[in-house]
Scaffold this motif. Structure first.
Motif, mmCIF file in Angstrom:
data_model
loop_
_atom_site.group_PDB
_atom_site.id
_atom_site.type_symbol
_atom_site.label_atom_id
_atom_site.label_comp_id
_atom_site.label_asym_id
_atom_site.label_seq_id
_atom_site.Cartn_x
_atom_site.Cartn_y
_atom_site.Cartn_z
ATOM 1 N N ASN A 133 0.685 -1.153 -0.160
ATOM 2 C CA ASN A 133 -0.060 0.010 0.081
ATOM 3 C C ASN A 133 0.782 1.394 -0.066
ATOM 4 O O ASN A 133 0.447 2.334 -0.542
ATOM 5 N N PHE A 139 -2.537 6.306 -0.197
ATOM 6 C CA PHE A 139 -2.588 5.697 1.246
ATOM 7 C C PHE A 139 -2.260 6.342 2.198
ATOM 8 O O PHE A 139 -0.956 7.138 2.206
ATOM 9 N N ASP A 160 -5.846 -3.893 5.737
ATOM 10 C CA ASP A 160 -5.467 -3.117 4.473
ATOM 11 C C ASP A 160 -4.864 -4.153 3.825
ATOM 12 O O ASP A 160 -3.603 -4.382 4.084
ATOM 13 N N SER A 163 -2.426 -4.695 -3.052
ATOM 14 C CA SER A 163 -3.314 -4.343 -4.264
ATOM 15 C C SER A 163 -3.696 -5.316 -4.820
ATOM 16 O O SER A 163 -3.051 -6.350 -4.955
ATOM 17 N N GLN A 210 -8.192 3.494 6.386
ATOM 18 C CA GLN A 210 -7.142 2.698 6.630
ATOM 19 C C GLN A 210 -7.308 2.363 8.022
ATOM 20 O O GLN A 210 -8.048 3.088 8.989
ATOM 21 N N ASN A 233 -6.883 0.860 2.315
ATOM 22 C CA ASN A 233 -7.209 -0.269 1.203
ATOM 23 C C ASN A 233 -8.090 -1.444 1.896
ATOM 24 O O ASN A 233 -7.565 -2.779 1.757
ATOM 25 N N GLU A 239 -6.878 -0.974 -5.136
ATOM 26 C CA GLU A 239 -5.898 -0.165 -4.503
ATOM 27 C C GLU A 239 -6.319 0.987 -3.686
ATOM 28 O O GLU A 239 -7.653 1.087 -3.681
ATOM 29 N N PRO A 240 -5.376 1.317 -2.855
ATOM 30 C CA PRO A 240 -5.744 2.438 -1.964
ATOM 31 C C PRO A 240 -6.418 3.535 -2.555
ATOM 32 O O PRO A 240 -5.942 4.339 -3.528
#
Length: 284
Positions: A133, A139, A160, A163, A210, A233, A239-240
């Motif tokens: 991340n 992020f 989190d 990805s 987060q 994420n 993805e974030p």
């Protein structure tokens, strides 16, 4: 409890029963053929899954004429790019479910210096399968209250994950992970999230927050521009990024979407980059 919620709960129970029977059958010889013992719950779980997907597809469509867009401040500062925007299609994410008819996703995409690669890692067909991340500029970015509001609810504690920005990882998300999260319910889809009560029957949702970054609790009052959490994420994500939408009730499982516009920005279209200054909290 709605019919959809009841069917979703029955489906989860069916999977628990099926898993338990498989484990017990492994250690104990249950009466009757083993394939029958597990086949019937498996068939039931399958048909319940079909029912869940059918009910979810038609759930949450706004009633009557759409409300006028509610103007709020942007939830971030800096340079971002819009994805899955209601400026291009409605419902923006393909479904009305969870009040996300007019939802938008945004990813941080700072300008790269001359000769430097983009700050946000691109999608790859095969390798690397995933990225950490911290490789994504979104992020940990601060999330800001879009208006003076009361915190209607928060959810934290989900991890989190890495990805899903390669073809194999995206296939895993679409075919397996996304379906499992959908069955487990809205909290697993949104991940860690915050819901703000903006008044006059309007609520703002910040999803994929987060873990451990929440700076507010349910019942708190916040001012426009106040930091409330950070981009993460968690949940159903590649993805974030921030998933943001307005809705007409505090529970995403029952609410219907409300159109929005960001003060000074509007509603950015898919792929459109926009920049927000640090004075977003000021009333327009």
């Amino acid at each position: 409890m709605s019919v959809r919620s009841a069917v979703e709960k029955a489906h989860r129970i069916a999977w628990v029963v099926l898993f338990a029977l498989v484990v017990v059958e492994f250690f104990v010889d249950l009466p009757g053929p083993g394939w029958v013992t597990t086949l019937l719950p498996a068939v039931l779980a399958f048909f319940l899954l079909m029912a869940v997907l059918a009910l979810q597809a038609g759930a949450g469509a706004p009633r009557g004429q759409p409300r006028d867009p509610v103007e709020v401040a942007p939830p971030v500062t800096g340079r971002w790019t819009a994805l899955n925007s209601p400026a291009d299609k409605v419902p923006s994410h393909g479904v009305h479910l969870y009040g996300q008819t007019y939802a938008i996703d945004i990813v941080a995409e700072p300008e790269a210096a001359d000769g430097e690669p983009p700050a946000r890692p691109p999608f790859r067909w095969v390798w690397p399968l995933f990225r950490r991340n911290r490789a994504f500029p979104a992020f940990g970015a601060p999330l800001l209250a879009v208006a003076d509001a009361t915190v209607a609810g928060v959810s934290d504690g989900q991890r989190d994950h890495v990805s899903r920005t390669s073809l194999p990882a995206l296939a895993y998300l679409m075919v397996i992970e996304g379906g499992v999260r959908s069955v487990l319910g809205v909290h697993r889809v949104l991940g860690n999230h915050v819901v703000l009560d903006l008044g006059e029957g309007t609520y703002a949702v910040y999803a994929h927050v987060q873990r451990g970054s929440l700076q507010v609790r349910a019942g708190d009052t916040v001012r426009a521009g106040q930091p409330i959490a950070r981009v993460g994420n968690s949940g159903n994500t590649t993805e974030p990024h921030l998933h943001f939408h307005l809705m007409d009730g505090p529970d995403p499982d029952d609410a219907r979407g409300v159109p929005f516009t960001w003060r000074g920005v509007g509603v950015p279209a898919n792929g459109e980059a926009f920049t927000v200054g640090t004075d977003v909290g000021a009333a327009g």
